[in-house]
Design an enzyme around this catalytic site. Structure first.
Site, mmCIF file in Angstrom:
data_model
loop_
_atom_site.group_PDB
_atom_site.id
_atom_site.type_symbol
_atom_site.label_atom_id
_atom_site.label_comp_id
_atom_site.label_asym_id
_atom_site.label_seq_id
_atom_site.Cartn_x
_atom_site.Cartn_y
_atom_site.Cartn_z
ATOM 1 C CE LYS A 193 -4.549 2.167 -0.444
ATOM 2 N NZ LYS A 193 -3.917 0.849 -0.252
ATOM 3 C CB SER A 235 -0.970 0.004 1.190
ATOM 4 O OG SER A 235 -2.082 -0.821 0.927
ATOM 5 C CB SER A 247 -4.447 1.651 3.916
ATOM 6 O OG SER A 247 -3.590 1.125 2.921
#
Length: 475
Positions: free
Chosen positions: A67, A64, A305
């Site tokens: 991102k 993640s 997230s």
């Protein structure tokens, strides 16, 4: 001070500054479980100097932390005023309490859209005096193309809500829950109770078992067409009902069923057909809902997230860049184009498969991620992205991270986490003892402690990170 290395030399050239790394990460890696891979790089932004580099050019799973790329690309491509729009449109006319023509329900990928907000559109239509639709119901989801899952997403996670499809139509995060009643005698079957607001079916034969068999039990969800879910397996007796969440699989059928139900609830008659053309539809806007502006969506995506926001933005960036229905593959092209041209990030042979980091096909090295952090730090007066990063001991996904909850790290480390099975990543910023800003990227892949209990398996990680970031602070 550590020895000058080839990796450090290459990293330094990327930032036009040849420097000696001051923090030796290698000894600290011995704390991690055997077999774990670590890539770490850090830069003193104030001094424009790389201060640590351990495998900084080794490809790893970003998870993640991906991102960070998505947030930066969205800021550059869409701008702070961007909002997702959901609307009711028509090419017909409203007269005599009737809509003479088709009703177009246009979805554009709003990842935060709720069924309540959608109903508000039909309530607005009702207030305009429309009691009947003399035409068809057209669901326009043409903004996205191809699969609503990224390549490399794990098949047995697809029924999980964190893996809900980021489709053009997202209602309540494309997630629903089912209540299970397992307060039965051994050998009897669990009862499934589906809340009436969900147009799905759940069935199966889950058997209640005794204590001896329970450790070997597992619940499996098998997906059939038209959002029918079959639950198999066994379970120990539960004295209280409990809920299980599942991801909607057929988002188009799900949306069609909800839209028709809401029309009835609003008192609007409809007897035509439901259509879903591949081409975008245009008409006069009858009602409109706008999402929160981009900065708020990015903050939620980064702090929590949120995968759906990330991948909706990922394909929306592509749609706005190429002016055509966007696939995940087009999203990859758009993100690399924007970040390489506007932020001068050199992706090299990196693989970008999605915007969330769920894909096991993603491959990025720490140095490439550091380039994005460097750009953010040097353009923060325009981007205002750093406030979206989770703050150690305060909020988001590092609010309780054991390695960062004590001074001087608590409230000082801002970092996006990246977690998959065996993956513990961080990418963000901190301020050192001299008040200088440090950008860092930590990629740990292949982390496993075998059969250790959950309470102890992260102990090596906590010790490693605590020592590393305290050293970074003191440097």
């Amino acid at each position: 001070m550590s020895k000058f290395t080839k990796n450090l030399f290459a990293s330094s050239l990327l930032f036009s500054n040849i420097a000696f790394a001051q923090i030796d990460v290698q000894p600290l890696t011995q704390i991690l479980p055997q077999g774990a891979s670590i890539g770490f790089i850090a830069e003193n932004i104030n001094q424009n100097k790389i201060i640590a580099d351990h495998n900084g050019q080794t490809f790893m799973l970003p998870a993640s932390t991906q991102k960070v790329f998505t947030a930066l690309a969205a800021k550059l491509a869409l701008g702070d005023e961007f909002r997702f729009e959901t609307s009711l449109q028509t090419q017909g006319k409203v007269q005599n309490n009737q809509l003479d023509g088709d009703l177009i329900v246009k979805f554009t990928g709003d990842p935060d859209l709720t069924t309540g907000q959608l109903y508000g559109l039909f309530a607005t239509l009702k207030k305009q005096g429309v009691n009947q639709i003399n035409g068809n119901l057209i669901l326009d989801t043409s903004v996205f193309a191809s699969h609503d899952r990224g390549s490399g997403w794990i098949w047995n996670d697809l029924t999980m809500c964190f893996n809900s499809p980021p489709a053009a139509v997202n209602l309540d995060n494309n997630c629903f829950y089912v209540n299970l009643d397992a307060n039965k005698s051994v050998g009897e079957f669990v009862q499934f109770n589906v809340p009436t607001q969900y147009p799905i079916q759940v069935f199966g034969q889950v058997r209640v078992v005794g204590a001896e068999e329970a450790p070997y039990c597992q619940l499996d969800a098998v997906v059939h067409d038209n959002n029918r879910y079959q639950i198999k397996g066994c379970i120990a007796r539960q004295t209280k009902p409990f809920g299980l969440s599942f991801a909607v699989q057929d988002t188009d059928a799900y949306a069609a069923a909800i839209v028709q139900r809401q029309l009835r609830q609003a008192g609007i008659q409809f007897s035509g057909q439901v259509q879903q053309p591949h081409q975008p539809q245009q008409g006069t806007v009858l009602a409109q809902h706008l999402s929160k502006p981009l900065p708020e969506l990015i903050k939620k995506m980064m702090k929590k997230s949120d995968n759906q926001i990330a991948d909706s933005l990922f394909r929306t960036i592509a749609y706005h860049t190429f002016k055509r229905p966007a696939s995940f593959q087009l999203g990859s092209l758009a993100l690399k184009r924007i970040l390489s041209t506007q932020a001068k990030i050199k992706f090299g042979h990196s693989i970008i498969a999605d915007g969330s980091g769920l894909s096991r096909h993603n491959l990025v090295d720490p140095n490439t991620m550091l380039q994005a952090l460097n750009y953010i730090a040097r353009n923060e007066d325009k981007l205002h992205l750093m406030d979206s990063f989770p703050v150690a001991g305060v909020d988001g996904t590092i609010s309780g991270r054991g390695s960062l909850i004590n001074p001087p790290l608590i409230k000082n480390v801002l970092a996006k986490t990246g977690s998959l099975k065996g993956v513990y990543n961080l990418a963000g910023f901190m301020t050192n003892a001299r008040g200088e800003r440090i950008a860092f990227v930590q990629f740990i892949n292949g982390y496993s402690t075998g059969e250790l209990e959950n309470k102890t398996k992260r102990a090596p990680l906590v010790q490693f990170e605590s020592k590393l970031y305290n050293a970074l602070y003191a440097d």
